[in-house]
Design a protein around this motif. Structure first.
Motif, PDB file in Angstrom:
ATOM      1  N   ARG A  52      53.395  43.692  42.260  1.00 26.31           N
ATOM      2  CA  ARG A  52      54.056  44.833  42.915  1.00 26.31           C
ATOM      3  C   ARG A  52      53.054  45.815  43.501  1.00 26.31           C
ATOM      4  O   ARG A  52      53.342  46.479  44.478  1.00 26.31           O
ATOM      5  N   ARG A  53      51.888  45.920  42.872  1.00 27.99           N
ATOM      6  CA  ARG A  53      50.847  46.838  43.357  1.00 27.99           C
ATOM      7  C   ARG A  53      50.043  46.225  44.496  1.00 27.99           C
ATOM      8  O   ARG A  53      49.145  46.860  45.028  1.00 27.99           O
ATOM      9  N   GLY A  54      50.335  44.968  44.855  1.00 25.37           N
ATOM     10  CA  GLY A  54      49.632  44.317  45.946  1.00 25.37           C
ATOM     11  C   GLY A  54      48.297  43.723  45.546  1.00 25.37           C
ATOM     12  O   GLY A  54      47.527  43.305  46.399  1.00 25.37           O
ATOM     13  N   LEU A  55      48.013  43.675  44.250  1.00 26.90           N
ATOM     14  CA  LEU A  55      46.739  43.140  43.789  1.00 26.90           C
ATOM     15  C   LEU A  55      46.711  41.618  43.865  1.00 26.90           C
ATOM     16  O   LEU A  55      45.679  41.026  44.135  1.00 26.90           O
ATOM     17  N   CYS A  56      47.858  40.981  43.638  1.00 29.94           N
ATOM     18  CA  CYS A  56      47.879  39.526  43.628  1.00 29.94           C
ATOM     19  C   CYS A  56      49.220  39.006  44.137  1.00 29.94           C
ATOM     20  O   CYS A  56      50.195  39.744  44.232  1.00 29.94           O
ATOM     21  N   HIS A  57      49.201  37.724  44.466  1.00 31.21           N
ATOM     22  CA  HIS A  57      50.420  36.980  44.780  1.00 31.21           C
ATOM     23  C   HIS A  57      50.462  35.841  43.773  1.00 31.21           C
ATOM     24  O   HIS A  57      49.505  35.068  43.657  1.00 31.21           O
ATOM     25  N   ILE A  58      51.546  35.747  43.028  1.00 33.08           N
ATOM     26  CA  ILE A  58      51.671  34.753  41.962  1.00 33.08           C
ATOM     27  C   ILE A  58      52.524  33.590  42.460  1.00 33.08           C
ATOM     28  O   ILE A  58      53.600  33.792  43.009  1.00 33.08           O
ATOM     29  N   PHE A  59      52.017  32.374  42.257  1.00 35.08           N
ATOM     30  CA  PHE A  59      52.789  31.180  42.615  1.00 35.08           C
ATOM     31  C   PHE A  59      52.934  30.289  41.392  1.00 35.08           C
ATOM     32  O   PHE A  59      51.988  30.077  40.631  1.00 35.08           O
ATOM     33  N   TRP A  60      54.122  29.765  41.212  1.00 32.08           N
ATOM     34  CA  TRP A  60      54.414  28.699  40.256  1.00 32.08           C
ATOM     35  C   TRP A  60      55.498  27.863  40.899  1.00 32.08           C
ATOM     36  O   TRP A  60      56.134  28.261  41.872  1.00 32.08           O
ATOM     37  N   ASP A  61      55.728  26.682  40.375  1.00 37.98           N
ATOM     38  CA  ASP A  61      56.620  25.731  41.041  1.00 37.98           C
ATOM     39  C   ASP A  61      58.067  26.215  41.156  1.00 37.98           C
ATOM     40  O   ASP A  61      58.818  25.719  41.981  1.00 37.98           O
ATOM     41  N   GLY A  62      58.452  27.202  40.380  1.00 36.97           N
ATOM     42  CA  GLY A  62      59.811  27.745  40.484  1.00 36.97           C
ATOM     43  C   GLY A  62      60.067  28.489  41.782  1.00 36.97           C
ATOM     44  O   GLY A  62      61.210  28.822  42.090  1.00 36.97           O
ATOM     45  N   GLU A  90      40.539  43.616  52.029  1.00 35.92           N
ATOM     46  CA  GLU A  90      40.984  44.335  50.848  1.00 35.92           C
ATOM     47  C   GLU A  90      42.498  44.370  50.735  1.00 35.92           C
ATOM     48  O   GLU A  90      43.033  44.490  49.647  1.00 35.92           O
ATOM     49  N   THR A  91      43.211  44.263  51.856  1.00 35.90           N
ATOM     50  CA  THR A  91      44.662  44.324  51.788  1.00 35.90           C
ATOM     51  C   THR A  91      45.286  42.991  51.416  1.00 35.90           C
ATOM     52  O   THR A  91      46.446  42.948  51.056  1.00 35.90           O
ATOM     53  N   HIS A  92      44.549  41.893  51.517  1.00 37.39           N
ATOM     54  CA  HIS A  92      45.094  40.587  51.151  1.00 37.39           C
ATOM     55  C   HIS A  92      45.077  40.430  49.638  1.00 37.39           C
ATOM     56  O   HIS A  92      44.034  40.565  49.002  1.00 37.39           O
ATOM     57  N   PRO A  93      46.217  40.130  49.053  1.00 38.37           N
ATOM     58  CA  PRO A  93      46.241  39.959  47.596  1.00 38.37           C
ATOM     59  C   PRO A  93      45.525  38.682  47.173  1.00 38.37           C
ATOM     60  O   PRO A  93      45.445  37.708  47.921  1.00 38.37           O
ATOM     61  N   VAL A  94      45.007  38.700  45.978  1.00 35.09           N
ATOM     62  CA  VAL A  94      44.410  37.521  45.359  1.00 35.09           C
ATOM     63  C   VAL A  94      45.550  36.557  45.043  1.00 35.09           C
ATOM     64  O   VAL A  94      46.589  36.955  44.530  1.00 35.09           O
ATOM     65  N   ARG A  95      45.364  35.287  45.369  1.00 32.42           N
ATOM     66  CA  ARG A  95      46.410  34.288  45.159  1.00 32.42           C
ATOM     67  C   ARG A  95      46.200  33.592  43.813  1.00 32.42           C
ATOM     68  O   ARG A  95      45.157  32.992  43.587  1.00 32.42           O
ATOM     69  N   ILE A  96      47.219  33.692  42.957  1.00 27.95           N
ATOM     70  CA  ILE A  96      47.161  33.110  41.620  1.00 27.95           C
ATOM     71  C   ILE A  96      48.118  31.927  41.550  1.00 27.95           C
ATOM     72  O   ILE A  96      49.293  32.050  41.884  1.00 27.95           O
ATOM     73  N   PHE A  97      47.598  30.800  41.105  1.00 30.26           N
ATOM     74  CA  PHE A  97      48.392  29.588  40.915  1.00 30.26           C
ATOM     75  C   PHE A  97      48.542  29.381  39.413  1.00 30.26           C
ATOM     76  O   PHE A  97      47.545  29.238  38.703  1.00 30.26           O
ATOM     77  N   ILE A  98      49.774  29.397  38.931  1.00 29.00           N
ATOM     78  CA  ILE A  98      50.017  29.152  37.508  1.00 29.00           C
ATOM     79  C   ILE A  98      50.327  27.666  37.320  1.00 29.00           C
ATOM     80  O   ILE A  98      51.321  27.163  37.824  1.00 29.00           O
ATOM     81  N   ALA A  99      49.443  26.990  36.593  1.00 25.52           N
ATOM     82  CA  ALA A  99      49.645  25.579  36.257  1.00 25.52           C
ATOM     83  C   ALA A  99      50.111  25.519  34.804  1.00 25.52           C
ATOM     84  O   ALA A  99      49.472  26.095  33.924  1.00 25.52           O
ATOM     85  N   TYR A 100      51.217  24.841  34.583  1.00 23.67           N
ATOM     86  CA  TYR A 100      51.807  24.787  33.242  1.00 23.67           C
ATOM     87  C   TYR A 100      52.684  23.553  33.135  1.00 23.67           C
ATOM     88  O   TYR A 100      53.072  22.956  34.145  1.00 23.67           O
ATOM     89  N   ALA A 101      53.010  23.173  31.931  1.00 25.14           N
ATOM     90  CA  ALA A 101      53.971  22.100  31.694  1.00 25.14           C
ATOM     91  C   ALA A 101      55.357  22.730  31.620  1.00 25.14           C
ATOM     92  O   ALA A 101      55.509  23.849  31.120  1.00 25.14           O
ATOM     93  N   HIS A 102      56.357  22.040  32.105  1.00 26.90           N
ATOM     94  CA  HIS A 102      57.714  22.600  32.121  1.00 26.90           C
ATOM     95  C   HIS A 102      58.222  22.961  30.734  1.00 26.90           C
ATOM     96  O   HIS A 102      59.017  23.890  30.585  1.00 26.90           O
ATOM     97  N   GLU A 103      57.739  22.282  29.713  1.00 28.08           N
ATOM     98  CA  GLU A 103      58.122  22.629  28.342  1.00 28.08           C
ATOM     99  C   GLU A 103      57.652  24.039  27.968  1.00 28.08           C
ATOM    100  O   GLU A 103      58.173  24.644  27.031  1.00 28.08           O
ATOM    101  N   ASP A 104      56.669  24.543  28.692  1.00 29.16           N
ATOM    102  CA  ASP A 104      56.111  25.870  28.417  1.00 29.16           C
ATOM    103  C   ASP A 104      56.659  26.945  29.357  1.00 29.16           C
ATOM    104  O   ASP A 104      56.079  28.035  29.462  1.00 29.16           O
ATOM    105  N   ALA A 105      57.777  26.663  30.005  1.00 26.81           N
ATOM    106  CA  ALA A 105      58.373  27.630  30.940  1.00 26.81           C
ATOM    107  C   ALA A 105      58.663  28.985  30.289  1.00 26.81           C
ATOM    108  O   ALA A 105      58.444  30.020  30.931  1.00 26.81           O
ATOM    109  N   PRO A 106      59.132  29.051  29.043  1.00 24.69           N
ATOM    110  CA  PRO A 106      59.353  30.383  28.442  1.00 24.69           C
ATOM    111  C   PRO A 106      58.061  31.221  28.352  1.00 24.69           C
ATOM    112  O   PRO A 106      58.085  32.421  28.614  1.00 24.69           O
ATOM    113  N   SER A 107      56.948  30.589  28.041  1.00 27.98           N
ATOM    114  CA  SER A 107      55.672  31.323  27.995  1.00 27.98           C
ATOM    115  C   SER A 107      55.220  31.708  29.395  1.00 27.98           C
ATOM    116  O   SER A 107      54.690  32.804  29.604  1.00 27.98           O
ATOM    117  N   ARG A 108      55.406  30.822  30.364  1.00 26.85           N
ATOM    118  CA  ARG A 108      55.067  31.152  31.751  1.00 26.85           C
ATOM    119  C   ARG A 108      55.859  32.371  32.206  1.00 26.85           C
ATOM    120  O   ARG A 108      55.326  33.276  32.822  1.00 26.85           O
TER     121      ARG A 108
END
Length: 186
Positions: free
Chosen positions: A42-52, A12-30
């Protein structure tokens, strides 16, 4: 102490890992979506990853592939640029679909703009739109964050109960709540 209780608490303490797949042209929306999702991180619910997040000197392909293998949720930011990306179609999308087929990950396609996604593998998924419109047009970024939070909480609950991370969607009977028309969409 009961070992199963310790294991459940650790899961329960391990956050869900989220991978954001997007095109670089869509960086403002990402970035707009990431700001909404950061509350969950911040609440520890997830860890967000993107290429940045790849550090200088890191081998980007190695890091991306490692993160692809660890992801619990693939958040696909779908646009004409996403559909045109060779890396998305040769690396990211096949891995996401493979892990979903193995019930190891969820795939959440987010339709950013009108594009021919209905003629791709994504047509088999319940794609995320807001009030029937693409997310950029409807300004539905907060709605997407709510759906990601619900999915993350469901995955954490299933893990705590010793269930596989991704259930068969055909067996699910509930559908995401649709927001009210006058709800805050930012």
């Amino acid at each position: 102490p009961d070992p199963s209780e310790n294991n459940r608490m650790a899961v329960e303490t391990h956050p869900v890992r989220i991978f954001i797949a997007y095109a670089h042209e869509d960086a403002p929306s990402r970035e707009r979506l990431r700001i909404h999702l950061n509350v969950l991180q911040r609440r520890g619910l997830c860890h967000i990853f993107w290429d940045g997040l790849i550090l200088p000197g890191e081998r980007w392909d190695d890091r991306l592939k490692a993160e692809l293998h660890r992801a619990d949720i693939f958040l696909l930011l779908v646009s004409e640029h996403f559909l045109d990306s060779d890396y998305v179609h040769e690396v990211e999308l096949p891995k996401a679909l493979e892990l979903r087929q193995q019930d190891k990950a969820e795939v959440l396609p987010v339709i950013l703009r009108h594009c021919p996604w209905k003629y791709t593998e994504l047509a088999d998924f319940q794609c995320i739109l807001y009030e029937g419109l693409p997310i950029e047009i409807s300004d539905g970024f907060a709605y997407v964050a709510d759906l990601v939070a619900e999915t993350s909480l469901r995955l954490k609950t299933q893990r705590g109960a010793g269930m596989p991370t991704a259930p068969d969607p055909a067996k699910e009977t509930s559908t995401p709540k649709q927001p009210q028309k006058n709800a805050d969409k930012s």
